[in-house]
Design a protein around this motif. Structure first.
Motif, PDB file in Angstrom:
ATOM      1  N   ASP A  28      -2.629  -1.409   9.114  1.00  0.00           N
ATOM      2  CA  ASP A  28      -3.024  -0.744   7.874  1.00  0.00           C
ATOM      3  C   ASP A  28      -4.172  -1.485   7.195  1.00  0.00           C
ATOM      4  O   ASP A  28      -5.153  -0.875   6.784  1.00  0.00           O
ATOM      5  N   GLU A  29      -4.051  -2.798   7.097  1.00  0.00           N
ATOM      6  CA  GLU A  29      -5.065  -3.595   6.420  1.00  0.00           C
ATOM      7  C   GLU A  29      -6.375  -3.658   7.212  1.00  0.00           C
ATOM      8  O   GLU A  29      -7.452  -3.687   6.621  1.00  0.00           O
ATOM      9  N   GLN A  53       1.700  -3.354   8.897  1.00  0.00           N
ATOM     10  CA  GLN A  53       0.931  -3.857   7.761  1.00  0.00           C
ATOM     11  C   GLN A  53      -0.436  -4.356   8.224  1.00  0.00           C
ATOM     12  O   GLN A  53      -1.460  -4.065   7.593  1.00  0.00           O
ATOM     13  N   ILE A  54      -0.458  -5.073   9.327  1.00  0.00           N
ATOM     14  CA  ILE A  54      -1.729  -5.583   9.858  1.00  0.00           C
ATOM     15  C   ILE A  54      -2.653  -4.432  10.203  1.00  0.00           C
ATOM     16  O   ILE A  54      -3.822  -4.423   9.817  1.00  0.00           O
ATOM     17  N   VAL A 102      -7.502 -10.468   7.880  1.00  0.00           N
ATOM     18  CA  VAL A 102      -6.113 -10.061   7.658  1.00  0.00           C
ATOM     19  C   VAL A 102      -5.144 -11.117   8.189  1.00  0.00           C
ATOM     20  O   VAL A 102      -4.117 -11.402   7.563  1.00  0.00           O
ATOM     21  N   LYS A 116     -12.503  -8.152  10.353  1.00  0.00           N
ATOM     22  CA  LYS A 116     -11.357  -7.637   9.587  1.00  0.00           C
ATOM     23  C   LYS A 116     -10.063  -8.247  10.105  1.00  0.00           C
ATOM     24  O   LYS A 116      -9.193  -8.629   9.323  1.00  0.00           O
ATOM     25  N   LYS A 120       3.179 -11.009   8.515  1.00  0.00           N
ATOM     26  CA  LYS A 120       2.982  -9.573   8.306  1.00  0.00           C
ATOM     27  C   LYS A 120       3.496  -8.784   9.504  1.00  0.00           C
ATOM     28  O   LYS A 120       3.431  -9.243  10.638  1.00  0.00           O
TER      29      LYS A 120
END
Length: 81
Positions: A34-35, A31-32, A66, A62, A27
């Motif tokens: 965001d997640e 992206q990381i 992720v 979290k 990722k």
């Protein structure tokens, strides 16, 4: 009645371990972040271990989810009353 327990532990090298997990991930940083729900600035502070305050256990979980890793951090312990 509510009871609050605040506990902090020092985990040496956790920021570097998080960084290595990110680098091994397929990722992107965007992206990381965001997640996980954090900014890139916050993320870099985590990796460099320069956060003002402590990394919350919620954010650590979290990050683990992720990145698909378990850093083995536990805050479990006895609470004396």
């Amino acid at each position: 009645m509510r009871i609050r327990q605040v506990k902090e532990v020092e985990i040496e090298g956790l920021g570097e371990r998080i960084k290595q997990a990110r680098l091994n991930s397929s990722k992107s940083l965007e992206q990381i972040c965001d997640e996980v729900g954090v900014s890139r600035t916050y993320w870099y502070d985590v990796e460099k271990e320069t956060l003002k305050g402590a990394l919350s256990i919620e954010n650590l979980r979290k990050i683990e989810q992720v990145l698909g890793v378990d850093f083995g951090v536990s805050l479990e312990g006895n609470c004396e009353i």
